[in-house]
Enzyme design. Structure first.
Site, mmCIF file in Angstrom:
data_model
loop_
_atom_site.group_PDB
_atom_site.id
_atom_site.type_symbol
_atom_site.label_atom_id
_atom_site.label_comp_id
_atom_site.label_asym_id
_atom_site.label_seq_id
_atom_site.Cartn_x
_atom_site.Cartn_y
_atom_site.Cartn_z
ATOM 1 C CD GLU B 143 -1.686 -2.213 1.439
ATOM 2 O OE1 GLU B 143 -0.708 -2.490 1.841
ATOM 3 O OE2 GLU B 143 -2.620 -3.173 1.350
ATOM 4 C CG HIS B 212 -9.895 -7.103 8.171
ATOM 5 N ND1 HIS B 212 -9.349 -7.661 9.088
ATOM 6 C CD2 HIS B 212 -9.353 -7.079 7.166
ATOM 7 C CE1 HIS B 212 -8.099 -8.020 8.451
ATOM 8 N NE2 HIS B 212 -8.293 -7.826 7.189
#
Lengths: 398, 407
Positions: B143, B212
């Site tokens: 990322e 998450h």
């Protein structure tokens, strides 16, 4: 011989020729004051290239007298600028961080000689000389360092944020290693628009241990981007020597699947040769890593004396044996492209230029208070912004 | 949640806290509400009872179509335009993205599994086949660097859309987003524009676990130079996606994991929404409820109960998380004098906290009561279903809060 009475320049040149027998041979050939020839000369690099997964370039570099003299001039300007920045910092006109590049000028100058302004360069915070090499002016440089309006980033960036979009200089980044993914992004954009240009992403030996380097290199190699990663190895990551920070200090080999080339970074001609080779390689075969073996005389920044982690002998040793400007000076003199005096005059002129630029930069005003809120967003939405005291300094976000 | 108000207060299966299933949500068409046009009495805060035959007639007309703003209503009544087409929220995002990619060759998409896999939430499905590998790029799991690459590409003029598979993963790219994305326009003195869009699903899902279920809007909100928007319906998802891509500023588009399967009828014509405007979901008189993303549906569910109890809440989906649309919010506060903020962020340092500060500073004189802010609990989201329900704000809590506020 009452030579001291003679004052005309031609007469003094005769004196030089008489005193200096070597140049007497050349005296017979009429030549201009400083050679601006473009006839090619071939010079051998002093140190061979070390290669990893590729055949490096040849050691014979093609250059011209004009180029050599321009190398000297550019490097001397850079050196003078950095020394002047040193004094300005000590005079408290430059504040915050100031990372000086003296000793490493050959990398900036050699790279410029091999590429065009359409190729992109992105580097970390030691960016003053790279900016100058890309076409920045001394005035923009000093103004930005002193935080004035005439600076290249309008005084809002500072020492670590020099940018010059029109000549492909993308900065100027403070966070170690963060510029490498940006550089791969620039290369991606170049591939996307198919314009046959390359990007040089420079970083230091300290940044070579950042994960994002390897992430970006992986993606660049996967997508075949025209990216060249250049490690300016000055052997110290601030105060930590490279052998204490990296298990494998052979930074050019660290790319593993990406080819690498180690270059003597104090030799502008070797740098030029390597960059030319790298550009051709990147356009055909994808990313390549260059390691420039260079050295910085100053400490990491102005707050670092530079002598707590290395000996003064080491610094002066490198300065005596490997200084890039001295190397080019010797080369120019031995090839008789200019005389000692001419080079000294050039340096005096450069000094004057730098002093003039500083004086002009000092006159440039500080940015207006309303500049605090400009360029936060591009093309605004009319929101009014208040200053911290909610009363003054109002503006509409541009 | 259904934007219709069953004015009779008929209980539907959607009342049970926490078990609403977005799959079963369908926004009914206009006719089902017009059949039930019975009025109700509204007790104003000054004790004056108003018989409300007049304004509900207008209001039912308005709030039925409110989540589709006024456009679909006009589209339905205008004879020249088509009635629109139905699709799910992720399809709306895809439509917006595809239209922009068609329109501007500089738009490209980068993210994990966006290309051949079609996107983990199918937002980019089919785009790689259509536009090729150079415009829809599958990245490795890195990322920090691919966000950095997107920013670098944006510096030259490309318009990348970077997808974080889950917003929480973008924490790894925080340095790039904060320092390079947000600040480069400023530190370069305006030389570089960063027209990047960073998007991804976030928020508390269905038992996805703590890592998450993150809500990054609170972390990103202080970064100067970026804009943040949160979409909540297919209509605004498509409009905001298009606006974000066309914007010259870096925009972070927050989607929600549980809202991807919302179905709605959106216009066939091209439309782009404004990035800085809030959406009036349900006009009202008593209390202003400010919300965004998934909490909008919890609020609308609570609004049903509230309406039956005689309250008239004004619900605004703020959409623009940075900067706040203080004009719409302010007009509402000046009308109702009471504010309730319902958000999914944590209490500490969340969007609600900033919004409370902004409203207090600007509209203090217009407030009859302190601003109430309902946020998620300051805990990592637990896995157990019951505990997870307790971390986020439930409609029952919203009802209680409004009752408390309106005393």
């Amino acid at each position: 011989m009452a030579l001291s009475r003679l004052s005309s320049s031609s007469a003094s040149r005769c004196v030089d020729l008489l005193i200096n027998p070597l140049a007497a041979a050349a005296a017979a050939i009429p030549r201009r004051l400083i050679s601006s020839d473009t006839t090619p000369i071939t010079v051998e690099t002093s140190v061979p290239f070390s290669v990893h997964n590729c055949d490096g370039p040849s050691r014979s570099v093609e250059t011209t007298p004009k180029e050599l003299v321009s190398f000297f001039k550019d490097m001397a300007t850079m050196r003078r600028m950095e020394i002047a920045a040193d004094s300005l910092y000590k005079a408290k006109l430059i504040r915050g961080f100031c990372h000086l590049y003296d000793g490493q000028e050959a990398v900036a100058v050699g790279m410029e000689a091999a590429i065009t302004k359409k190729d992109c360069i992105i580097t970390a915070y030691r960016d003053h000389c790279t900016f100058l090499g890309r076409g920045g002016t001394l005035l923009e440089c000093f103004s930005e360092l002193m935080g004035r309006k005439a600076g290249c980033s309008k005084g809002k960036g500072g020492s670590m944020h020099f940018y010059k979009k029109d000549s492909g200089f993308y900065g100027g980044h403070g966070i170690v290693g963060a510029q490498i993914p940006l550089g791969c992004g620039l290369a991606f954009a170049q591939k996307y628009s198919k314009d046959e240009n390359v990007t040089f992403a420079l970083y230091g030996d300290g940044a070579a241990n950042q994960g994002q380097l390897f992430e970006a290199l992986n993606i660049a190699c996967l997508w075949d981007l025209p990216a060249i990663l250049v490690c300016e190895n000055n052997h110290y990551g601030m105060g930590t020597a490279e052998w204490r920070a990296a298990k494998s200090p052979a930074y050019y080999k660290r790319g593993d699947y990406a080819p690498g080339l180690k270059v003597d970074g104090m030799d502008a001609l070797a740098v030029k040769q390597a960059c030319k080779f790298a550009k051709e390689h990147a356009l055909k075969n994808g990313p390549i890593i260059l390691e420039m073996d260079t050295y910085r005389y100053h400490g990491h920044s102005m707050s670092d004396p530079g002598s707590t982690y290395r000996t003064r002998d080491e610094i002066s040793g490198v300065r005596q044996e490997r200084d890039p400007i001295e190397r080019i000076r010797k080369l120019v003199l031995s090839l008789d492209l200019a005389t000692e005096k001419e080079l000294k005059d050039m340096e005096k002129e450069i000094r004057k230029e730098v002093d003039d630029a500083i004086a002009k930069a000092k006159e440039s005003p500080m940015p207006d208070p309303s500049e605090l809120f400009t360029n936060v967003y591009a093309k605004g939405f009319g929101t009014e912004v208040y200053g911290a005291d909610r009363k003054e300094v109002r503006s509409v976000l541009p | 949640m259904a934007a219709t108000f069953q004015v009779l207060g008929a209980a539907t299966g959607l009342f049970f806290s926490g078990s609403f299933d977005p799959q079963r949500l369908h926004l009914p068409s206009i006719r089902s509400v017009s059949e039930r046009r019975t009025g109700f009495l509204v007790v104003r805060s000054d004790g004056h009872i108003v018989s409300s035959w007049n304004f509900p007639a207008r209001r039912t007309q308005q709030f039925i179509t409110s989540s589709i703003a006024t456009k679909a209503n006009e589209a339905a009544s205008a004879t020249t335009s088509k009635p629109g087409h139905e699709l799910l929220l992720f399809e709306a995002l895809r439509e917006g993205l595809e239209e922009e990619m068609e329109r501007d060759p500089c738009v490209c998409v980068m993210g994990e599994d966006v290309g051949h896999y079609g996107g983990s939430y199918k937002v980019t499905k089919g785009l790689a086949e259509k536009y090729g590998d150079l415009r829809v790029l599958d990245t490795p799991i890195a990322e920090n660097s691919f966000t950095g690459m997107g920013i670098g590409a944006a510096m030259t003029g490309l318009r990348p859309v970077v997808e974080g598979m889950n917003m929480g993963f973008l924490l790894l790219a925080f340095n790039q987003i904060s320092n390079n994305c947000g600040m480069l326009h400023y530190t370069s003195g305006g030389q570089f524009k960063i027209p990047i869009v960073i998007r991804g699903p976030g928020g508390v899902g269905r038992q996805l676990g703590a890592e998450h279920s993150q809500r990054l809007e609170s972390y990103f909100q202080s970064i100067p130079g970026i804009q943040m928007v949160a979409c909540s319906t297919p209509y605004n998802a498509k409009g905001l996606m298009k606006a974000a891509i066309r914007s010259e500023n870096p925009v972070i588009l927050f989607e929600h994991v549980l809202l991807y399967n919302l179905k709605e009828r959106i216009p066939d014509e091209e439309y782009v929404l404004s990035l800085e405007e809030a959406e009036m979901v349900r006009p009202g008189e008593h209390v202003t409820i400010l919300t965004y993303s998934r909490m909008r549906y919890h609020v609308m569910q609570a609004a049903k109960t509230l309406v039956n109890k005689g309250y008239d809440p004004e619900v605004i989906d703020i959409r623009s998380l940075k900067p706040f649309d203080l004009y719409t919010i302010g007009s509402s506060v000046k009308k109702t004098h009471r504010v309730l903020i319902v958000e999914e962020c944590m209490r500490t340092g969340g969007i609600g906290a900033s919004l409370t500060a902004a409203i207090t500073e600007n509209f203090h004189d217009h407030l009859d009561a302190p601003i109430m802010c309902l946020s998620s609990q300051d805990v990592p989201t637990p896995y157990a279903g019951t505990l997870e329900n307790w971390t986020v704000v439930q409609p029952a809590q919203i009802v209680t809060a409004v009752e408390q506020l309106c005393q």
